[in-house]
Design a protein around this motif. Structure first.
Motif, short mmCIF file in Angstrom:
data_model
loop_
_atom_site.label_atom_id
_atom_site.label_comp_id
_atom_site.label_asym_id
_atom_site.label_seq_id
_atom_site.Cartn_x
_atom_site.Cartn_y
_atom_site.Cartn_z
N ARG A 182 -7.23 31.53 -5.83
CA ARG A 182 -8.02 32.23 -4.75
C ARG A 182 -6.23 32.76 -4.13
O ARG A 182 -4.79 32.25 -4.42
CB ARG A 182 -7.70 31.27 -3.33
CG ARG A 182 -8.78 32.28 -2.27
CD ARG A 182 -9.36 30.91 -1.31
NE ARG A 182 -10.33 32.19 -0.70
CZ ARG A 182 -10.29 32.78 -0.03
NH1 ARG A 182 -8.77 32.96 0.69
NH2 ARG A 182 -11.12 33.56 0.80
N ALA A 183 -6.53 34.28 -3.82
CA ALA A 183 -4.87 34.24 -3.28
C ALA A 183 -5.98 36.00 -1.67
O ALA A 183 -6.62 36.10 -1.82
CB ALA A 183 -4.25 35.69 -3.82
N THR A 184 -4.79 35.55 -0.83
CA THR A 184 -5.16 35.68 0.30
C THR A 184 -4.04 37.68 0.71
O THR A 184 -2.66 36.76 0.71
CB THR A 184 -5.25 35.25 1.75
OG1 THR A 184 -6.39 34.26 1.34
CG2 THR A 184 -5.04 36.34 2.98
N SER A 185 -4.21 38.44 0.49
CA SER A 185 -2.78 39.99 0.21
C SER A 185 -3.67 40.28 0.50
O SER A 185 -4.30 40.80 1.55
CB SER A 185 -2.64 39.72 -1.39
OG SER A 185 -2.19 38.12 -1.70
N SER A 186 -2.40 41.36 0.67
CA SER A 186 -2.96 43.27 1.45
C SER A 186 -2.31 43.81 0.34
O SER A 186 -3.34 44.89 -0.04
CB SER A 186 -1.67 43.32 2.08
OG SER A 186 -2.23 42.83 3.85
N TYR A 187 -1.85 43.39 -0.90
CA TYR A 187 -1.23 44.94 -1.53
C TYR A 187 -1.50 44.09 -2.97
O TYR A 187 -0.43 43.71 -3.35
CB TYR A 187 -0.28 45.43 -1.60
CG TYR A 187 -0.06 47.13 -2.29
CD1 TYR A 187 -0.89 47.96 -2.51
CD2 TYR A 187 1.13 46.43 -3.43
CE1 TYR A 187 -0.43 48.73 -4.14
CE2 TYR A 187 1.19 47.68 -4.06
CZ TYR A 187 0.60 48.83 -4.45
OH TYR A 187 0.63 49.88 -5.16
N VAL A 188 -2.19 44.37 -3.67
CA VAL A 188 -1.89 43.80 -5.55
C VAL A 188 -2.07 45.14 -6.17
O VAL A 188 -2.46 44.42 -7.31
CB VAL A 188 -3.51 43.07 -5.61
CG1 VAL A 188 -3.29 41.30 -4.25
CG2 VAL A 188 -4.27 43.65 -5.35
N SER A 213 -2.50 42.60 10.23
CA SER A 213 -3.49 41.79 10.33
C SER A 213 -3.54 40.31 10.06
O SER A 213 -2.94 39.32 10.38
CB SER A 213 -5.15 41.85 10.28
OG SER A 213 -5.15 43.13 10.62
N LEU A 214 -2.92 40.50 8.10
CA LEU A 214 -1.93 39.67 7.43
C LEU A 214 -1.00 39.14 8.36
O LEU A 214 -0.53 37.56 8.60
CB LEU A 214 -2.01 40.04 6.07
CG LEU A 214 -1.08 38.79 5.29
CD1 LEU A 214 -2.36 37.53 5.05
CD2 LEU A 214 -1.19 39.69 3.81
#
Length: 252
Positions: free
Chosen positions: A71-77, A101-102
């Motif tokens: 699982r990844a919590t990210s902004s830009y991928v 927000s992150l």
């Protein structure tokens, strides 16, 4: 108070399924030494919180390619093709979060603030729910984001964002002392202090290891109270995500 150990000893407590906040922005300020040490452990099902997931062969990319990240919590991928492939094929769960927000969710977690309201994301699936977190193999949405609480302040709607606290944090600093006081270099400061604050156990790799007292108190960017382990990592390879050069003869 001497927190200096080897990279392999520092990550030995990271187990399958652990949540890890990882500092860096693109390939700037990423803890490459610690990421490599985590890869050597063979742990899997990691839940990673990071602004991005590196590129295919650098940063968090190798861990992703080995299917170590669940699982990844990210902004830009957008720079990692394997990330996109795993997400769209249902192999990876992804929570996309507005960048500011992150950052604030990580900072709040380090400050003991459980949640906060922000106008970012109001009127979108961030607030209303339905953002695909995980796809099924047939392309349908298996897990979608829930709706978030909203509330008006001064006549403007805001969405409630919960703080992030992780089991571990991996960060990179230009300089650090044996007590864990850290100094970051220019833009490499990015997400590193925030991730360090959010981790219950924070491991910092430092290029320049100095003795306590050699860093003036006013020069410290992150105090050692947030850092449990320090790894000396001089001469780390630094890559450029996208190299752009000019052609002096083009104008002629």
């Amino acid at each position: 108070m001497d927190k200096v150990i080897t990279a392999d000893d520092a990550v030995v407590g990271i187990a399958d399924g652990a949540s890890i906040a990882v500092g860096g922005f693109g390939l700037c300020g990423i803890p490459t030494t610690l990421i490599a040490a985590v890869q050597r452990t063979g742990v899997s099902d990691l839940q990673v919180v990071s602004n991005n997931c590196g590129v295919d062969d650098w940063g968090l990319g190798p861990l992703l390619a080995d299917h170590r990240i669940a699982r990844a919590t990210s902004s830009y991928v957008g720079e990692n093709k394997e990330f996109a492939r795993q997400y769209l094929s249902g192999e990876l769960e992804v929570e996309l979060c507005p960048q500011g927000s992150l950052a604030e969710r990580l900072r709040a977690g380090g400050c003991g603030i459980p949640a906060f309201y922000t106008p970012a994301g109001v009127g979108t699936q961030i607030a209303e729910g339905g953002l695909p977190w995980r796809y099924a193999a047939d392309g349908t949405v298996m897990v979608a984001s829930p709706a978030k609480e909203t509330r008006e302040f001064a006549g403007r709607p805001h969405v409630l964002e919960e703080a992030i606290v992780t089991d571990f944090a991996l960060v990179a600093a230009a300089k650090g002392d044996r007590h864990g006081n850290l100094v970051f270099d220019k833009s490499a400061r990015n997400f590193n202090p925030l991730c360090a604050m959010a981790g219950r156990i924070t491991i910092a790799e430092v290029e320049d290891l100095v003795e306590p007292g050699e860093i003036a108190p006013d020069d410290i960017h992150l105090p050692g109270v947030f850092v449990q382990y320090v790894v000396h990592a001089p001469g780390v390879e630094k890559r450029i995500e996208k190299r752009t050069v000019s052609n002096p003869g083009a104008a002629a």
